[in-house]
Design an enzyme around this catalytic site. Sequence first.
Site, PDB file in Angstrom:
ATOM      1  N   ARG A 153      57.732  23.370 -12.429  1.00 52.14           N
ATOM      2  CA  ARG A 153      58.265  23.910 -12.738  1.00 52.14           C
ATOM      3  C   ARG A 153      57.879  25.231 -13.137  1.00 52.14           C
ATOM      4  NH1 ARG A 153      60.947  18.602 -15.538  1.00 52.14           N
ATOM      5  NH2 ARG A 153      59.864  18.571 -13.702  1.00 52.14           N
TER       6      ARG A 153
ATOM      7  N   GLU B 256      54.239  21.067 -14.334  1.00 52.41           N
ATOM      8  CA  GLU B 256      53.785  22.558 -14.779  1.00 52.41           C
ATOM      9  C   GLU B 256      54.271  23.202 -13.772  1.00 52.41           C
ATOM     10  OE1 GLU B 256      52.400  21.159 -11.325  1.00 52.41           O
ATOM     11  OE2 GLU B 256      51.549  19.616 -13.484  1.00 52.41           O
TER      12      GLU B 256
ATOM     13  N   LYS C 206      46.923  12.794 -16.703  1.00 55.96           N
ATOM     14  CA  LYS C 206      47.639  11.634 -15.715  1.00 55.96           C
ATOM     15  C   LYS C 206      46.346  10.668 -15.379  1.00 55.96           C
ATOM     16  CE  LYS C 206      49.608  14.755 -11.586  1.00 55.96           C
ATOM     17  NZ  LYS C 206      50.554  14.364 -12.004  1.00 55.96           N
TER      18      LYS C 206
ATOM     19  N   ASP D  79      51.939  18.309 -18.136  1.00 56.06           N
ATOM     20  CA  ASP D  79      51.848  17.293 -16.154  1.00 56.06           C
ATOM     21  C   ASP D  79      53.511  17.776 -15.557  1.00 56.06           C
ATOM     22  OD1 ASP D  79      50.701  16.353 -14.273  1.00 56.06           O
ATOM     23  OD2 ASP D  79      51.901  14.637 -14.629  1.00 56.06           O
TER      24      ASP D  79
ATOM     25  N   ASP E 103      45.497  19.227 -10.070  1.00 53.70           N
ATOM     26  CA  ASP E 103      46.366  18.765 -11.039  1.00 53.70           C
ATOM     27  C   ASP E 103      46.349  17.722 -11.919  1.00 53.70           C
ATOM     28  OD1 ASP E 103      48.803  18.847 -12.957  1.00 53.70           O
ATOM     29  OD2 ASP E 103      50.373  18.347 -11.921  1.00 53.70           O
TER      30      ASP E 103
ATOM     31  N   LYS F 203      54.880  26.166  -4.435  1.00 54.16           N
ATOM     32  CA  LYS F 203      54.123  25.908  -5.760  1.00 54.16           C
ATOM     33  C   LYS F 203      52.905  25.700  -5.454  1.00 54.16           C
ATOM     34  CE  LYS F 203      53.367  21.506  -8.783  1.00 54.16           C
ATOM     35  NZ  LYS F 203      54.079  20.316  -8.506  1.00 54.16           N
TER      36      LYS F 203
ATOM     37  N   ASP G 157      48.192  18.905  -4.570  1.00 55.33           N
ATOM     38  CA  ASP G 157      49.205  19.344  -5.336  1.00 55.33           C
ATOM     39  C   ASP G 157      49.961  21.069  -5.088  1.00 55.33           C
ATOM     40  OD1 ASP G 157      51.734  19.061  -7.020  1.00 55.33           O
ATOM     41  OD2 ASP G 157      50.723  19.032  -8.662  1.00 55.33           O
TER      42      ASP G 157
END
Length: 497
Positions: free
Chosen positions: A336, A334, A262, A332, A255, A250, A273
């Site tokens: 996956r 994202e 967030k 959020d 993010d 990933k 991230d």
Amino acid sequence: MTKLLVGTSADVDALAVGVYAGAVPAAGSEPADQPCGGRLCHLLEILGATGAPGEVTLVPADAASPVPLVVAVGLGDPPTEPETLRRAAGAAVRALAGRGRVGLSLLAASATAYDVQAVAEGALLGAYQFDRYRQPSARSRPVREVVLLVPGNHEPAVARASLLAAAVNQARDWVNTPPNDLDPGSFADLALATAEEAGLTGSVLDETDLADGGYGGIVAVGAGSTRPPRLVRLRWSGADPVRSIALIGKGITYDSGGLTLKSRDGLLEQKKDMVGAATVLATVTVAAALRLPLDITAYLPLAENMVGGASYRPGDILAMRNGLHVEVRNTDAEGRLVLADAVARACEDAPDQVLTVASLTGAQRIALGRRTAGAMGHHHVTDALAAAGRHAGEPIWPMPRPEEIAAQLESPVADLANWNLRTPPAACSAAPSSCPDSSRRASRGHISTSPAPRTTPALRTDTSPPEPLAPLSAHSSISWRARAIGTSALARQKCLR
């Protein structure tokens, strides 16, 4: 960068030795007795040393001693495991920052090659500092040279440790780089340059290629940013490969959470991230350097999840690479989505194993803390990952796959949803569901790790690695751990992270 040497004696500014529980000098501590005038045990008692694992006690040497300082590092109760030695070496080197030349006498004369490798790795990982944007003081600079004091020829073990530690520290640098200097495009360029130097083949899909190729998850996640997404594909093909493996990391270079924004405090660390992508990039380059007999294809789905006029929205339905449609309930969630597209592409090549790596979900962190990674997937894969983690000193805990989790991601308007609105989030709902039916022969695993790894079991390279991931097991925390390969996360099958 700290230089690593091997010898039986050396002129050093400080000497580090091990002590067992009860402040009992350990094997290899004999060189420290002379600088302390034969009173090492007495001095440790006066200074209150306990020998607890990782404890560091500074012991001034006699005025006439050529070694001005002795450092006693706790090893706990014997026997001493390689991971204990690794941590002790790192603790000693960190405590001696600012010194020019340090000797490590943590090993007995009977030390194995793996013990030597562990100490060497610990020293190099412990000396790591990210100082690209600041000027460290003289007292805080990493130790310039570390001398491993051990008899015998251990150059191969030290060379391997140097290679692995360099990869871990490189991954740490990528993870620590601020998002204004590491966006999807620049990370893709960096990955290609790194791959070329390592002898890998590589290619990059830009935003147009991704849209044309049906990568709806990656395109949507990156749509709100002025810096568009990328998908990097790298390949290492060893001689007579024993299996084919797809590694997917990933790579969310920042993010914000998107429209599901967030919190203020949660935004600060979101440059990390992309730790999964950094881990995978470092892993595949080390596999090439070690000439591992594997066919490895690495995928780095890279995007910024930002707020903008083109941001994807809760309520959108995305057409994924594998033909599934996903209802967006939380922007959020994202990771996956980008992993799902990358896994779908990887499965088109019918690999034997698919492993995904990503930073911890909040649910995973609550369950296991910040230092233990969760593994999800086929049981033989998660068991092998846990065994590799134990050997590498990177704790990994196999997580369950309750049948009801898949039902919680059902959608009345699409094939599935990326989030469950009704119950608290489950960590195992964060593994991607992307492989089409034709690729179900592939074993699958997903590792959810802390965003500051030192090593990853995917890089462990001892001579007796556990099956079935043997050739790919090595010592990498993208620190990759919180000690370093920010550690990692991977993908499973019927759900998305």
